[in-house]
Design a protein around this motif. Structure first.
Motif, mmCIF file in Angstrom:
data_model
loop_
_atom_site.group_PDB
_atom_site.id
_atom_site.type_symbol
_atom_site.label_atom_id
_atom_site.label_comp_id
_atom_site.label_asym_id
_atom_site.label_seq_id
_atom_site.Cartn_x
_atom_site.Cartn_y
_atom_site.Cartn_z
ATOM 1 N N ALA C 46 0.816 -1.207 0.000
ATOM 2 C CA ALA C 46 0.000 0.000 0.000
ATOM 3 C C ALA C 46 0.855 1.264 0.000
ATOM 4 O O ALA C 46 0.386 2.344 -0.343
ATOM 5 N N GLY C 47 2.117 1.126 0.370
ATOM 6 C CA GLY C 47 3.030 2.267 0.384
ATOM 7 C C GLY C 47 3.716 2.478 -0.955
ATOM 8 O O GLY C 47 4.629 3.298 -1.060
ATOM 9 N N TYR C 51 7.207 1.186 -6.487
ATOM 10 C CA TYR C 51 7.211 2.258 -7.485
ATOM 11 C C TYR C 51 8.110 3.430 -7.090
ATOM 12 O O TYR C 51 8.063 4.478 -7.712
ATOM 13 N N LEU C 250 -5.154 -0.999 -2.841
ATOM 14 C CA LEU C 250 -5.069 -0.305 -1.559
ATOM 15 C C LEU C 250 -4.566 1.127 -1.715
ATOM 16 O O LEU C 250 -5.117 2.061 -1.119
ATOM 17 N N ALA C 251 -3.520 1.317 -2.486
ATOM 18 C CA ALA C 251 -2.936 2.664 -2.573
ATOM 19 C C ALA C 251 -3.929 3.650 -3.178
ATOM 20 O O ALA C 251 -4.171 4.738 -2.637
ATOM 21 N N LYS C 270 1.840 6.078 -11.834
ATOM 22 C CA LYS C 270 1.492 5.291 -13.025
ATOM 23 C C LYS C 270 2.410 4.097 -13.157
ATOM 24 O O LYS C 270 3.590 4.222 -12.880
ATOM 25 N N PRO C 271 1.909 2.962 -13.608
ATOM 26 C CA PRO C 271 0.617 2.772 -14.283
ATOM 27 C C PRO C 271 -0.594 2.786 -13.364
ATOM 28 O O PRO C 271 -1.709 2.739 -13.875
ATOM 29 N N LEU C 272 -0.440 2.840 -12.055
ATOM 30 C CA LEU C 272 -1.611 2.907 -11.179
ATOM 31 C C LEU C 272 -2.375 4.196 -11.450
ATOM 32 O O LEU C 272 -1.774 5.256 -11.620
ATOM 33 N N LEU C 273 -3.675 4.103 -11.475
ATOM 34 C CA LEU C 273 -4.522 5.268 -11.722
ATOM 35 C C LEU C 273 -5.360 5.558 -10.480
ATOM 36 O O LEU C 273 -5.614 4.670 -9.671
#
Lengths: 294, 294, 294, 294
Positions: C46-47, C51, C250-251, C270-273
């Motif tokens: 989650a932290g 990335y 979670l993030a 990114k790639p997390l949105l």
């Protein structure tokens, strides 16, 4: 009827000639009653229902109802391939005075939800008996989601309880949460009893009392009485045994255990085989540890 | 007997009164023979064998054998829960002159390998009929590894062929490689026909010829003749149709298709339901594309 | 050190320029302390540890340790692809005064047990810090059995706890039973907290306190105090929320929630949105129901 | 560029001091060219790309491009956790004159389709290099459906090929059928080469030529020339070897094999371990059977 607590399942004893042994069936029922079960269920998977002829099935059902004689409610399991046969069996169960039908969608083809819904509805329409929806994809070949089972409870008149046997505790959370706790469900996966009862299951359907007496009932009571430490202790005492009988096949394991305890109930029907000697020894040592072997 | 090529499966037609329609069964058999199948199999899963009474099952078996009258070999499917019933059916198949028994270990409990082995051996010992070992965990509830099935071919006198229906092409590679190509196996997963035949399958067990004539046979021939481009073209022409009938349930899909083509074969037995109108339309449009609807 | 209770996880806040926002990291830590967590863990999944650059990772670790300043123990997560990097990070964690290393075998290739064992042993040999073995195949790509993790606790000097995140309650039963209750384990699957704690987990590793304050701690206490009815009530209140943040990532979920609550922590990398507007609304409504939105 | 045939993958040799051994990298490239590969791919999973520093990664990429010197196209694998890093690597690949980027969505969190789409689009927008979409959930932790990958080919300018490594032949049928054969796809699952090429794959991405020379190319040619019997024979000759290197870990297996063949390429990086002596012997005996060991 307020079904709750331990529903104890019978095995179906056979004589040496491979006929149903009704005298020993009475012994099995007595064993369950001594174990303080709250209801008795006949002709579940552990009862080898799938391996009986129709005549045998009817005899076991009626003999169970008459021998229990109202001391506790009697549940009769129905897992037929055709809707016509399921309806016929339900009518018979009603005629002989059974209290509940436990109905599972035994399938050869995978059934879709429309097909399952109509199957349950047809059985419901055939008798006034309340129905326990039984989900056990490992034996029945078809899986029903919590959402779908709740839809059946909602839309089918006699559908009242759910017995969940997938082994996935999240299913029970979903049933509880989606129905706001209003639809009673039973644990059908022995080695998940602790979490199922903590998650809100109203009871536990189990063959275990045939071999370990009222220990399942003690576990049920400990959780209901909020005695968490004792519940955990009782659960872990039984854990390996519960997992063992599931993984060894309930009918074969329980028959081996009862015979070891001195109650001759014969072997399961072929293709089912008796436990291997190695497994018999393992079972015996677990029964000794549980104080159920003298 | 050198079983190879397309084994065409029959559905079991019902009259409006839900009885077996033997006249239309003859039409189904004629359809298969017109489709140039190399053998005919009755009472497979697509034949709703699980939903017939014992009398019906026997009538369908004997009627099929007598109507085919030796034009091609006749395979009879047996998928019984008890070993005793499987043996009884095999004896009947032998008595009426069937050529091959296709045997699957239909189960309620998960069976272990010892139980399955004895089940097959008991059937083998009961008649001289050669046996096709049929592995289809999706319907039968039990999975058999290539290694185990080869062990049965090796150790059970009449076990001769394997029909693999898991949908995992690696199983076929294992059968071929471990037996050094010596144990003939059939493809039992329609939408895997291209790779199965390329992997060394000696044939393809399929209901498809009931609806699309000799197109499966054309595909078989193209591969045997090393005409890869044609094989790929034929396969992709049939692909969506093959996947559709599997996913819709073979009995329901084929019955809907034949009725659309003008051959009234009735509905599948409940709990199985007919195709929805939407699916009927989809099937019809695929049959039109395949040139099988006029 | 006797690690137990709620281990609260931090997210890693970013500024508008996509740099680590250390000031808001302090706010996150304060939020966790206000929620009565028993320990704080930085640089878990989650932290967004995976990335961050190495420099960023080190800064977040040291800033967390210094800001927590001994109020509660600090756990630092390490999930590196190479053993060399994992050792380097562990040495850094030790240097800055972290209390515990939470180590997972992040993998590209599936690792075998010999490879995992040596990976853990190398980290253990590099520093005196106690190690929490973290099993989360969904993120790390490799699954460790209870038996294997217990073998590591037994054979690797600093390995002391297990964090189980597969979502399979049977794993916890196995850890408890096989170790006779001697190896402490944590729940790492939010929507399984009720059964994990009842099964004997000594604590719960969770990001949830970032958004819902001490409600996880209340649940923990209710179970420890054998208040089953209250535990069940608290669990089902949080259940949908817990499942939602896991399924939404979670993030992304926690960052959206904290921003909605007025603490600007930026977006995931990114790639997390970020959460979609629809999911943001859903989350907001759940926070309102939980009394965590004013 | 018309990419087709055998794309041969390099391993990354290390010296005894665990540095990249560029001289032996040239030997690996020569081995592939001698094996008649149609293209060379560096920094795939077998190239231990995930275990290299950024500097090492860049050196391997540029050295490969310059040493191949245009004899065949060069594919560079990119599997980075952040979009920013993936873009940076792609720009580097373009700068040094690579021909193709093979891009996979390596993940810690499960990515959703929006996240993956943007990841690919960002890389596509950064350089004019054509992109091969690489689906390998076993290593990358995220699975992409045929439908979604075709959507990316359609909507992202430089996305041109698909490399499918799930091991499910139905995925290839779907790609072929849904795109009407218009989107070229590669086989990325070694022990599925026969069926993949028969299903319409334009080529086969494989490390196998490092050890068994032009035998993969011979298999490719046999299928293209519609020589089915020869193709089947060649495939089954290689089958156990292909399955073995996949199951043992490609980098470890190929490094062990090349060293056994006299080309010292060192060990994989920890946590990866060399093959056990038992597995080395097994590999050696397979190479002898394939005529690749003197």
């Amino acid at each position: 009827m307020n079904l709750t607590g331990i529903i104890g399942y019978t095995i179906t004893p056979f004589t040496e000639n491979n006929n149903v042994d009704f005298k020993q069936l009475e012994t099995v029922i007595d064993t369950l009653l001594d174990a303080k079960v709250d209801a008795i269920a006949a002709l579940g998977s552990a009862g080898e229902a799938a391996y009986l002829s129709e005549d045998e099935w009817e005899s076991v059902a009626s003999h169970t109802v008459s021998y229990v004689a109202g001391k506790v409610p009697v549940v009769v399991g129905i897992a037929e391939l055709t809707t016509a046969q399921a309806v016929k069996r339900a009518k018979y169960a009603h005629k002989i005075g059974a209290d509940v039908v436990m109905l599972s969608p035994f399938s050869y083809y995978k059934l879709n939800e429309d097909e399952i819904f109509l199957h349950y509805k047809s059985v419901s329409d055939a008798t006034p008996l309340p129905i326990m929806i039984y989900n056990n994809p490992a034996t029945c070949g078809v899986d029903m989601s919590p959402q779908f089972m709740l839809k059946m409870v909602d839309g089918i008149e006699n559908a009242r309880w759910i017995k969940e046997s997938t082994g996935d505790i999240q299913r029970m959370h979903k049933i509880y949460k989606l129905s706001k706790g209003s639809v009673p469900f039973f644990n059908g996966c022995n080695h998940m009893a602790l979490e199922a009862l903590n998650a809100g299951a109203v009871g536990w359907c189990t063959i275990a009392p045939c071999l370990i007496g009222d220990q399942p009932k003690q576990l049920f009571d400990a959780i209901k009485n909020s005695n968490n430490e004792k519940a955990r202790e009782l659960f872990y005492q039984q854990y390996e045994f519960l997992e063992f009988i599931v993984q060894s096949g309930l009918a074969a394991a329980v028959k081996a255990g009862m015979s070891a305890q001195g109650i001759q109930v014969g072997h399961p029907r072929k293709p089912l085989l008796p436990l291997t000697p190695l497994k018999q020894e393992k079972l015996k040592s677990m029964l000794i540890d549980l104080g159920c072997f003298s």
